[in-house]
Motif scaffolding. Structure first.
Motif, PDB file in Angstrom:
ATOM      1  N   GLU B  62     -22.281  82.187  89.627  1.00 60.73           N
ATOM      2  CA  GLU B  62     -21.001  81.503  89.773  1.00 60.73           C
ATOM      3  C   GLU B  62     -21.221  80.126  90.383  1.00 60.73           C
ATOM      4  N   GLY B  66     -16.707  77.184  87.754  1.00 58.69           N
ATOM      5  CA  GLY B  66     -17.484  77.457  86.549  1.00 58.69           C
ATOM      6  C   GLY B  66     -18.599  78.451  86.778  1.00 58.69           C
ATOM      7  N   MET B  67     -19.567  78.408  85.898  1.00 61.56           N
ATOM      8  CA  MET B  67     -20.661  79.369  85.950  1.00 61.56           C
ATOM      9  C   MET B  67     -21.878  78.827  85.203  1.00 61.56           C
ATOM     10  N   GLY B 216     -17.302  76.121  82.001  1.00 61.29           N
ATOM     11  CA  GLY B 216     -16.105  76.323  82.818  1.00 61.29           C
ATOM     12  C   GLY B 216     -15.420  75.002  83.133  1.00 61.29           C
ATOM     13  N   PRO B 217     -14.285  75.084  83.829  1.00 58.89           N
ATOM     14  CA  PRO B 217     -13.486  73.882  84.119  1.00 58.89           C
ATOM     15  C   PRO B 217     -14.290  72.740  84.744  1.00 58.89           C
ATOM     16  N   ALA B 265     -15.849  80.001  78.495  1.00 61.45           N
ATOM     17  CA  ALA B 265     -15.913  80.650  79.804  1.00 61.45           C
ATOM     18  C   ALA B 265     -14.547  81.094  80.326  1.00 61.45           C
ATOM     19  N   ALA B 266     -13.480  80.393  79.909  1.00 60.65           N
ATOM     20  CA  ALA B 266     -12.134  80.753  80.384  1.00 60.65           C
ATOM     21  C   ALA B 266     -11.796  82.204  80.060  1.00 60.65           C
ATOM     22  N   PHE B 268     -13.563  84.754  80.465  1.00 60.56           N
ATOM     23  CA  PHE B 268     -14.068  85.712  81.453  1.00 60.56           C
ATOM     24  C   PHE B 268     -13.078  85.867  82.600  1.00 60.56           C
ATOM     25  N   ALA B 269     -12.367  84.767  82.903  1.00 60.69           N
ATOM     26  CA  ALA B 269     -11.341  84.855  83.927  1.00 60.69           C
ATOM     27  C   ALA B 269     -10.093  85.510  83.343  1.00 60.69           C
TER      28      ALA B 269
END
Lengths: 254, 303
Positions: B62, B66-67, B216-217, B265-266, B268-269
């Motif tokens: 993490e 993001g990641m 990620g963002p 990636a969004a 995953f959230a």
């Protein structure tokens, strides 16, 4: 079907230092959850969800119970949620334990590996012996819950401040000298799982282990939570979220 | 209801939202949350000629907003994709984009040839995976090698060809121009940015691969900038991705010059992120008097 939503926390308490116990009202999830599965929880302000195994399922009341340890900032954030607040989770996920009603089971939980043992031991009542190990008396959890569901318990602590002094593997070894259970379940540190798996193999007892790995999606799409496994003589990277978290011990390359 | 449909490099999609390669598998998992037929398309997991084991774990770390990942293109190989995954995807209503990744130019060519004979709607040539030792970003960080592999693949397929670009370069527009010159029908960008995290207790990298790709963002502004620069440098359409999490992000990316967008990636959230983006785009268009989403592509008015 996977569900994702915000569900109400109906009880929350700290049961040992850094260990939290939450009951969540989620009937649509509870009705399809089996022991050994996990939930994927969102921690406010953190990008990735945290996978936490199910400790108890009450299909009648429509609740799930989780018991988790604060490992870092994300789980710390989750631990700050209170009774009445909503928790965002995806569930139920993964493959749970295979249960054989009427058979004799031994469940081995190391530290925070104990909660999923409560769920599987619930299926066996008096037919399950649950061996739990903790660092010391202050870290001991869930012993009354195990007894309340009729399980025989053997408590070990590293320093002897509660139960017998020593590791769960010592207690398991001793037990296997006089008894032959039909199945062994285990969750805990890798070194413990490896020892339990090897004892099960030596004694010809089937063994299921619940694994942990850093996760992304939680559903088997992103492939990050890899663990080395072997099937039909072939080594490969299985995925803890979808192929597990419960694996036949003989398929895991510890 | 606004018209969200787009025609991207000759491929018709009912909306411009596509889950990004490597974040959505082949759609089977997310089809258990909602019908994936609601999506414009799917870019499937990066496919290699032979099955690939991927990198040892941990493969994820993490980061702020993001990641990092270092999966390393674990996949079942082209045969499994074509025989097992593609028929299932073709039974759904969405454009199927085959993401291919070869260790050599010849392997990329063979993959394109194999897929050319299938029902796939579009090929996305991955020349930007940061997590493999051969191929991957090694092709995409140099104009000559990017051109060479694009030429080989172009020669092996008549399907619409999109080339997925790496942001880990000095000038992404030069790479984009190089692949455009070799016959690419579109470019997609950005793949992940190379990053690293260290566990200060153990003094070990969190990822077993030491380094991995950031998504990620956190990467969104970089992606918007690169899409804007690239869209202004080439005449082929651009598929924009990198940190898109909301409909507003998607609008921003399209204003920068993306004709369609990918969401990675969004997911995953929020597994429902692509659907929320589709619904949000519709709402945004209605609120802003936009009849067809394509009207907004590249409409940013730079100072």
């Amino acid at each position: 079907m996977y569900k994702q939503g915000k569900y109400q926390i109906i009880s929350k308490k700290a049961i040992a230092k850094g260990i939290y116990d939450m009951e969540i009202y989620c009937p649509e999830i509870a009705v399809q959850t089996e022991c050994g599965q996990f939930v994927h929880i969102s921690a406010d302000g953190f990008f990735l969800r945290r996978p936490i195994s199910v400790c108890a399922v009450d299909k009648v009341r429509g609740t799930l119970r989780i018991v988790f340890e604060v490992r870092g900032n994300g789980t710390d954030k989750i631990s700050q949620l209170n009774k009445g607040e909503l928790i965002d989770m995806i569930a139920p996920l993964g493959n749970g334990f295979k249960v054989f009603p009427g058979k004799k089971a031994v469940c081995v939980g190391g530290g925070i590996g104990t909660p999923p043992m409560l769920a599987v031991a619930a299926e066996y009542g008096a037919d399950a012996t649950v061996i739990c190990g903790f660092r010391s008396a202050s870290a001991v959890i869930l012993q009354d819950d195990l007894k309340a569901q009729g399980n025989r318990t053997i408590l070990c602590t590293d320093d002897g401040t509660a139960g017998r002094k020593g590791f769960v593997t010592d207690a398991l070894k001793e037990l296997l000298e006089t008894e032959k259970p039909d199945v062994i379940y285990a969750c805990g540190p890798d070194v413990m799982l490896r020892a339990v798996a090897s004892m099960a193999k030596e004694n010809g007892i089937s063994c299921q282990v619940s694994l942990e790995e850093r996760m992304g999606c939680g559903v088997g799409a992103c492939l990050v939570c890899a663990c080395k496994a072997v099937k039909n003589g072939e080594e490969y990277f299985a995925h803890v979220c979808k192929d597990g978290p419960v694996f036949p011990a003989e398929e895991v390359m510890f | 209801m606004a018209d969200l449909s787009v025609v991207f490099a000759g491929v018709s999609m009912k909306n411009p939202v596509i889950p990004a390669s490597g974040t959505f598998g082949y759609g089977r998992e997310y089809d258990q949350f909602y019908s994936i037929s609601r999506l414009g398309g799917i870019s499937v997991k990066g496919t290699t000629l032979a099955p690939k084991a991927g990198n040892p774990p941990p493969r994820i770390a993490e980061t702020p907003a993001g990641m990092l990942n270092s999966v390393g293109l674990q996949n079942g190989g082209a045969k499994k994709f074509l025989e097992y995954e593609l028929p299932n995807l073709k039974s759904k209503d969405l454009a199927v984009i085959a993401n291919i990744a070869g260790a050599t130019v010849e392997e990329c060519r063979q993959l394109a040839e194999l897929i050319d004979g299938s029902d796939v709607d579009m090929i996305e040539l991955n020349i930007s995976c940061p997590n493999v030792k051969q191929g991957g970003a090694a092709f995409g960080t140099n104009c000559n090698s990017a051109a060479e592999v694009t030429r080989a693949v172009r020669g092996a397929t008549s399907k619409p060809l999109m080339v997925k670009l790496s942001p880990n370069v000095t000038s992404i527009t030069d790479i984009a121009k190089a692949v455009e010159a070799e016959g690419a029908d579109a470019v997609s960008l950005i793949n992940t940015l190379l990053g690293m995290r260290i566990d200060i207790k153990t003094r070990r990298p969190v990822l077993k691969n030491n380094v991995g790709g950031l998504s990620g963002p956190a990467v969104f502004p970089i992606a918007v900038r690169m899409v804007w620069q690239t869209a202004n440098a080439v005449s082929i359409p651009v598929c924009g991705m990198g940190g898109i999490a909301t409909a507003e992000d998607a609008v921003e990316m399209m204003m920068a010059g993306a004709s369609c967008i990918q969401v990675g990636a969004a997911l995953f959230a929020d597994p429902f992120a692509p659907l929320k983006i589709i619904d949000g785009l519709d709402r945004w268009c209605n609120e802003n008097g936009v009849k067809n989403i394509s009207e907004i592509v590249g409409t940013v008015r730079p100072w």
